[in-house]
Write a protein that holds these residues in place. Structure first.
Motif, PDB file in Angstrom:
ATOM      1  N   PRO B 128       6.069  -9.918   6.312  1.00  0.00           N
ATOM      2  CA  PRO B 128       6.372  -8.565   5.830  1.00  0.00           C
ATOM      3  C   PRO B 128       5.253  -8.039   4.947  1.00  0.00           C
ATOM      4  CG  PRO B 128       8.327  -9.943   5.682  1.00  0.00           C
ATOM      5  CD  PRO B 128       7.200 -10.852   6.100  1.00  0.00           C
ATOM      6  N   LYS B 129       4.682  -8.919   4.138  1.00  0.00           N
ATOM      7  CA  LYS B 129       3.616  -8.520   3.227  1.00  0.00           C
ATOM      8  C   LYS B 129       2.374  -8.040   3.993  1.00  0.00           C
ATOM      9  CE  LYS B 129       0.793 -10.602  -0.281  1.00  0.00           C
ATOM     10  NZ  LYS B 129       0.194 -11.940  -0.418  1.00  0.00           N
ATOM     11  N   ASP B 130       2.019  -8.791   5.031  1.00  0.00           N
ATOM     12  CA  ASP B 130       0.845  -8.415   5.820  1.00  0.00           C
ATOM     13  C   ASP B 130       1.032  -7.069   6.532  1.00  0.00           C
ATOM     14  OD1 ASP B 130      -0.411 -10.676   4.989  1.00  0.00           O
ATOM     15  OD2 ASP B 130      -0.084 -11.818   6.844  1.00  0.00           O
ATOM     16  N   PHE B 131       2.234  -6.878   7.091  1.00  0.00           N
ATOM     17  CA  PHE B 131       2.522  -5.588   7.726  1.00  0.00           C
ATOM     18  C   PHE B 131       2.318  -4.457   6.713  1.00  0.00           C
ATOM     19  CE2 PHE B 131       5.154  -7.541  11.244  1.00  0.00           C
ATOM     20  CZ  PHE B 131       4.591  -6.842  12.291  1.00  0.00           C
ATOM     21  N   THR B 132       2.883  -4.657   5.527  1.00  0.00           N
ATOM     22  CA  THR B 132       2.873  -3.610   4.509  1.00  0.00           C
ATOM     23  C   THR B 132       1.454  -3.303   4.037  1.00  0.00           C
ATOM     24  OG1 THR B 132       5.001  -4.473   3.809  1.00  0.00           O
ATOM     25  CG2 THR B 132       3.928  -2.930   2.311  1.00  0.00           C
ATOM     26  N   GLN B 133       0.710  -4.382   3.758  1.00  0.00           N
ATOM     27  CA  GLN B 133      -0.659  -4.183   3.261  1.00  0.00           C
ATOM     28  C   GLN B 133      -1.517  -3.436   4.271  1.00  0.00           C
ATOM     29  OE1 GLN B 133      -2.267  -7.956   2.116  1.00  0.00           O
ATOM     30  NE2 GLN B 133      -1.367  -7.883   0.065  1.00  0.00           N
ATOM     31  N   LYS B 134      -1.416  -3.864   5.533  1.00  0.00           N
ATOM     32  CA  LYS B 134      -2.257  -3.238   6.559  1.00  0.00           C
ATOM     33  C   LYS B 134      -1.859  -1.774   6.766  1.00  0.00           C
ATOM     34  CE  LYS B 134      -5.311  -4.953   8.626  1.00  0.00           C
ATOM     35  NZ  LYS B 134      -6.762  -4.894   8.284  1.00  0.00           N
ATOM     36  N   ALA B 135      -0.544  -1.520   6.726  1.00  0.00           N
ATOM     37  CA  ALA B 135      -0.072  -0.139   6.901  1.00  0.00           C
ATOM     38  C   ALA B 135      -0.634   0.754   5.793  1.00  0.00           C
ATOM     39  CB  ALA B 135       1.451  -0.102   6.896  1.00  0.00           C
ATOM     40  N   GLN B 136      -0.645   0.239   4.580  1.00  0.00           N
ATOM     41  CA  GLN B 136      -1.214   0.999   3.449  1.00  0.00           C
ATOM     42  C   GLN B 136      -2.710   1.222   3.632  1.00  0.00           C
ATOM     43  OE1 GLN B 136       0.363  -1.623   0.369  1.00  0.00           O
ATOM     44  NE2 GLN B 136       1.310   0.139  -0.649  1.00  0.00           N
ATOM     45  N   GLU B 137      -3.370   0.152   4.039  1.00  0.00           N
ATOM     46  CA  GLU B 137      -4.829   0.177   4.172  1.00  0.00           C
ATOM     47  C   GLU B 137      -5.307   1.206   5.202  1.00  0.00           C
ATOM     48  OE1 GLU B 137      -6.367  -3.828   4.778  1.00  0.00           O
ATOM     49  OE2 GLU B 137      -7.991  -2.944   5.989  1.00  0.00           O
ATOM     50  N   VAL B 138      -4.659   1.222   6.361  1.00  0.00           N
ATOM     51  CA  VAL B 138      -5.138   2.143   7.409  1.00  0.00           C
ATOM     52  C   VAL B 138      -4.443   3.493   7.369  1.00  0.00           C
ATOM     53  CG1 VAL B 138      -5.761   0.223   8.938  1.00  0.00           C
ATOM     54  CG2 VAL B 138      -3.551   1.375   9.235  1.00  0.00           C
ATOM     55  N   GLY B 139      -3.430   3.623   6.544  1.00  0.00           N
ATOM     56  CA  GLY B 139      -2.660   4.864   6.520  1.00  0.00           C
ATOM     57  C   GLY B 139      -1.872   5.031   7.808  1.00  0.00           C
ATOM     58  N   ALA B 140      -1.110   3.995   8.157  1.00  0.00           N
ATOM     59  CA  ALA B 140      -0.414   3.967   9.448  1.00  0.00           C
ATOM     60  C   ALA B 140       0.631   5.064   9.558  1.00  0.00           C
ATOM     61  CB  ALA B 140       0.250   2.605   9.645  1.00  0.00           C
ATOM     62  N   ASP B 141       0.769   5.593  10.799  1.00  0.00           N
ATOM     63  CA  ASP B 141       1.876   6.506  11.091  1.00  0.00           C
ATOM     64  C   ASP B 141       3.093   5.729  11.588  1.00  0.00           C
ATOM     65  OD1 ASP B 141       0.392   9.063  10.737  1.00  0.00           O
ATOM     66  OD2 ASP B 141      -0.812   8.226  12.380  1.00  0.00           O
ATOM     67  N   ILE B 142       2.788   4.594  12.265  1.00  0.00           N
ATOM     68  CA  ILE B 142       3.866   3.788  12.833  1.00  0.00           C
ATOM     69  C   ILE B 142       3.617   2.320  12.543  1.00  0.00           C
ATOM     70  CG2 ILE B 142       4.875   2.950  15.018  1.00  0.00           C
ATOM     71  CD1 ILE B 142       4.337   5.719  16.219  1.00  0.00           C
ATOM     72  N   VAL B 143       4.698   1.609  12.175  1.00  0.00           N
ATOM     73  CA  VAL B 143       4.657   0.149  12.137  1.00  0.00           C
ATOM     74  C   VAL B 143       5.548  -0.326  13.290  1.00  0.00           C
ATOM     75  CG1 VAL B 143       5.363  -1.922  10.883  1.00  0.00           C
ATOM     76  CG2 VAL B 143       4.180  -0.077   9.685  1.00  0.00           C
ATOM     77  N   ALA B 144       4.952  -1.107  14.195  1.00  0.00           N
ATOM     78  CA  ALA B 144       5.695  -1.567  15.374  1.00  0.00           C
ATOM     79  C   ALA B 144       5.845  -3.081  15.337  1.00  0.00           C
ATOM     80  CB  ALA B 144       4.974  -1.130  16.648  1.00  0.00           C
ATOM     81  N   MET B 145       7.091  -3.541  15.428  1.00  0.00           N
ATOM     82  CA  MET B 145       7.348  -4.986  15.324  1.00  0.00           C
ATOM     83  C   MET B 145       8.025  -5.517  16.571  1.00  0.00           C
ATOM     84  SD  MET B 145       8.855  -5.424  11.519  1.00  0.00           S
ATOM     85  CE  MET B 145       9.748  -3.883  11.406  1.00  0.00           C
ATOM     86  N   ARG B 157      14.109  -6.845   9.410  1.00  0.00           N
ATOM     87  CA  ARG B 157      14.786  -6.203   8.276  1.00  0.00           C
ATOM     88  C   ARG B 157      13.965  -6.404   6.995  1.00  0.00           C
ATOM     89  NH1 ARG B 157      20.438  -5.431   7.512  1.00  0.00           N
ATOM     90  NH2 ARG B 157      20.924  -6.910   9.163  1.00  0.00           N
ATOM     91  N   GLU B 158      13.478  -7.645   6.819  1.00  0.00           N
ATOM     92  CA  GLU B 158      12.694  -7.934   5.613  1.00  0.00           C
ATOM     93  C   GLU B 158      11.425  -7.096   5.552  1.00  0.00           C
ATOM     94  OE1 GLU B 158      12.086 -12.210   5.340  1.00  0.00           O
ATOM     95  OE2 GLU B 158      14.136 -12.479   6.111  1.00  0.00           O
ATOM     96  N   THR B 159      10.803  -6.881   6.711  1.00  0.00           N
ATOM     97  CA  THR B 159       9.576  -6.070   6.732  1.00  0.00           C
ATOM     98  C   THR B 159       9.881  -4.629   6.315  1.00  0.00           C
ATOM     99  OG1 THR B 159       8.716  -7.483   8.484  1.00  0.00           O
ATOM    100  CG2 THR B 159       7.593  -5.390   8.140  1.00  0.00           C
TER     101      THR B 159
END
Lengths: 478, 212
Positions: B128-145, B157-159
């Motif tokens: 979950p942490k890696d998803f979050t950090q990368k989303a912040q870093e690139v300014g993601a519009d979508i997180v896909a799991m 759910r945790e992510t």
């Protein structure tokens, strides 16, 4: 489909020899009853032993071999356009639908009705469009016709809706003559048709060990015109044949050899298929059972028996007692079609469209069976093993943890390696719900509608149709 | 130069080498950038979509064409002014924690990339942490799991919770998928979208970002 797999062999070479010897003893000692004096006379003149008192012909071994040696081991059932010629005796397995039923399951109403002339045209259209059914057998009785015009109409509407080879049963010599005259007219010249017959005729002896005069009249006429024929015995194990599989095979083999031999007496070199339609009786309630597993084994064994003499075989598979396309029809059809195909039968008839112990058809069953046959053809073609298919190069390239989806190797082989069904439902659950929960049957129904919507018009040239109708006023419109 | 026949054919075939060479030729000849894109690449992908929907092309071929287009885009992209060529959206994608199954996720990533999304693929076993950090870093519009195992589904759910804690949940849309995942589960964990397969994932992503 050429076979790559080693064939399935239910009989050992020793079993085959014992059955063949017993059949030859039957032909020599018991004989075949022929219910027409003129034919007995012809056979007598040709050298057969005739028991005049009980109208039997007996086949002494040396004479039988001499006569059988005249039969061709290979010939072609021609299509009209050359695209679907059926090469018998070449180690390929072909499938045909089944014929002459009287009832159809109508998916429009969900009920059964009697078959009509339009059903001949529609089933011919289906076979024309279904890749895995190699020739068309006149599928059903046209209850909207006068009997004297059955075969003229059957064959006309069949030939107008498929360019594949058309095979059919004939009720009488007159019927066979109608069929022949029509075919000559379509071929243009009698010699054309003799060279490349695009029609053939199915007859049957009456088990046990009887052939009626009418059947022999039809065979004699067809052989004289070089129209391919079969005289296919349909013994029922436990009723019209012994209640043992071996005994049924002995009797069937004798009947089948007699059919081939008599045709060779009529016309040496006549194109005859060794016929086999062995089935069983469910003796619990005397229920005729076409689709028992014993039927599947016996039809497989029949291929081995025909092979002793190097005769192309007209075997049977794909039948069911089920009244609708359902689980029973699916497994019964698959068993027999697969087992008989794995024996390398030249032609498997009844393989598509049949329901209800060979009494009924359904359009949907045609497309479902076409798909079952497609899977069987894929099984027969086996596993191709060569440098390319072993794939070391691509395995090395992808290495641990990658995937093969976009590799050249995948794109190169994906079409030929896999069978892609049209009807089987393979989508995941959610998409399946989204699409309205399709099933093989609902998809078959859709495909039937699609084919028949496109294919109702005739295939024959319009001018030719007009000429045919002028020459043969007995032809009815649909 | 208005004829991009060679280019479109190469993209349809998935022939990367030829397509890239054709793109370079067009650029050297001074062809209009937007024309190369519209009349060459996008026109080709339209035909690919058509052939796919009629069963003439299979998924691997479609993906190859998409990849071919992406390779050509690498030549064209730098020549556009920054605001002239926008991607459809930025997607951070991965298989969730303790799950090593990635074929489905890879298909989704490739299809989305082919459709014009900018993809950051975090691979498998993504926390979950890696998803979050990368989303912040690139300014993601979508997180896909993605998850294949019912035992790893809770990581989805945790992510989502981690995105919330980082304060970016309202900035990103969350898409989930994988064999055991259902529409119900998606609404239960408050994901924004669920897609049953790669094709639907593209459609769902476009819908989430309100693009056609």
């Amino acid at each position: 489909m050429p076979m790559r797999l080693p064939p399935y062999r239910p009989l050992s070479p020793e079993d085959v020899r014992k059955i063949d010897q017993t059949s030859r003893r039957i032909l020599e000692r018991v004989g075949i009853r022929i219910l027409e004096q003129s034919h007995l006379n012809i056979l007598k003149a040709a050298g057969a032993i005739i028991d005049q008192s009980d109208q039997k012909v007996r086949f002494e071994a040396a004479w039988l071999d001499e006569i059988l040696a005249r039969a061709p081991s290979q010939f072609i059932l021609y299509s009209r356009d050359g695209k679907n010629d059926v090469h018998l005796g070449k180690g390929k397995v072909y499938f045909a639908n089944g014929g002459r039923v009287f009832r159809i399951l109508d998916m429009g109403t969900g009920g059964y009705r009697l078959t009509m002339l339009r059903d001949v045209a529609h089933t011919a259209t289906l076979v024309h469009c279904l890749d895995n059914i190699s020739l068309y057998i006149i599928a059903c009785q046209a209850h909207d016709l006068q009997p004297q015009h059955y075969h003229l109409n059957d064959f006309y509407h069949a030939l107008n809706h498929t360019t594949k080879h058309v095979m059919g049963g004939c009720d009488s010599r007159e019927g066979a003559e109608q069929m022949w005259e029509l075919s000559v007219f379509i071929a243009g010249e009698e010699e054309e048709l003799r060279e490349k017959p695009f029609v053939s005729v199915i007859t049957n002896p009456i088990s046990p060990l009887t052939i009626d005069g009418n059947t022999l009249d039809i065979l004699s006429f067809c052989c004289s015109k070089s129209i391919p024929v079969t005289c296919a015995p349909a013994p029922i194990s436990g009723a019209t044949a012994p209640a043992t599989l071996a005994g049924t095979l002995c009797q069937m083999h004798a009947e089948a050899l007699a059919g081939v031999a008599i045709c060779q007496v009529f016309s040496p070199g006549a194109k005859v298929l060794y016929g086999a339609v062995p089935t069983t009786m469910d003796l619990r309630h005397m229920e005729y059972t076409m689709s028992s597993v014993e039927m599947a084994i016996m039809n497989g064994a029949a291929v081995q028996l025909a092979m002793i003499y190097d005769f192309p075989i007209y075997a049977s598979g794909g039948v069911t007692e089920a009244k609708r396309p359902d689980i029973q029809s699916g497994c019964e059809k698959t068993f027999s079609n697969l087992m008989v195909a794995m024996n390398g039968a030249d032609l498997i008839h009844l393989a598509a469209g049949m329901l209800d112990s060979g009494n009924s058809i359904s359009y949907e069953q045609y497309v479902i069976d076409n798909e079952i046959i497609g899977m069987i053809n894929r099984i027969l073609s086996g596993i191709s093993v060569n440098e390319g298919t072993l794939g070391f190069g691509v395995i090395e390239k992808v290495g641990p943890g990658g995937n093969y989806v976009m590799e050249d190797h995948t794109i190169e082989y994906m079409k030929e390696e896999f069978f892609y069904p049209d009807l089987s439902v393979r989508c995941n659950f959610d998409i399946w719900e989204e699409r309205g929960r399709p099933s093989m049957l609902s998809r078959a129904n859709d495909l039937v509608d699609e084919i028949l919507d496109d294919g109702r018009e005739g295939l024959l040239d319009t001018d030719l149709i007009l000429e045919i109708k002028k020459k043969f006023p007995g032809i009815q419109n649909l | 130069m208005s004829d991009f026949k060679g280019l479109t054919e190469a993209v349809i075939k998935g022939d990367i080498q030829t397509a890239v060479a054709e793109t370079q030729t067009a650029l050297d000849a001074g062809a209009n950038l937007q024309d190369i894109l519209d009349k060459g690449l996008i026109a080709a992908m339209d035909q690919v979509g058509e052939k796919f929907s009629t069963g003439q092309m299979f998924v691997p071929q479609m993906l190859r064409s998409a990849k071919t287009m992406q390779e050509c885009m690498k030549l064209i992209k730098p020549l556009f002014q920054e605001d002239e060529l926008a991607t459809k959206g930025k997607v951070v994608i991965g298989t969730v924690r303790q799950d090593l199954h990635d074929i489905g996720k890879n298909l989704v990533a490739m299809m989305m990339e082919g459709a014009g999304f900018a993809i950051t693929d975090l691979g498998v076993d993504v926390s979950p942490k890696d998803f979050t950090q990368k989303a912040q870093e690139v300014g993601a519009d979508i997180v896909a799991m993605s998850a294949l195992l019912s035992t790893t589904m809770p990581a989805m759910r945790e992510t989502i919770e981690a995105l919330q804690e980082a304060g970016i949940r309202d900035k990103v849309k969350v898409m989930i998928g994988g064999a055991p995942v259902t529409e119900n589960f998606a609404s239960e964990i408050k994901a924004d979208s669920y897609a049953p397969d790669a094709g639907s994932a593209v459609i769902a992503a476009k819908k989430l970002l309100s693009i056609s």
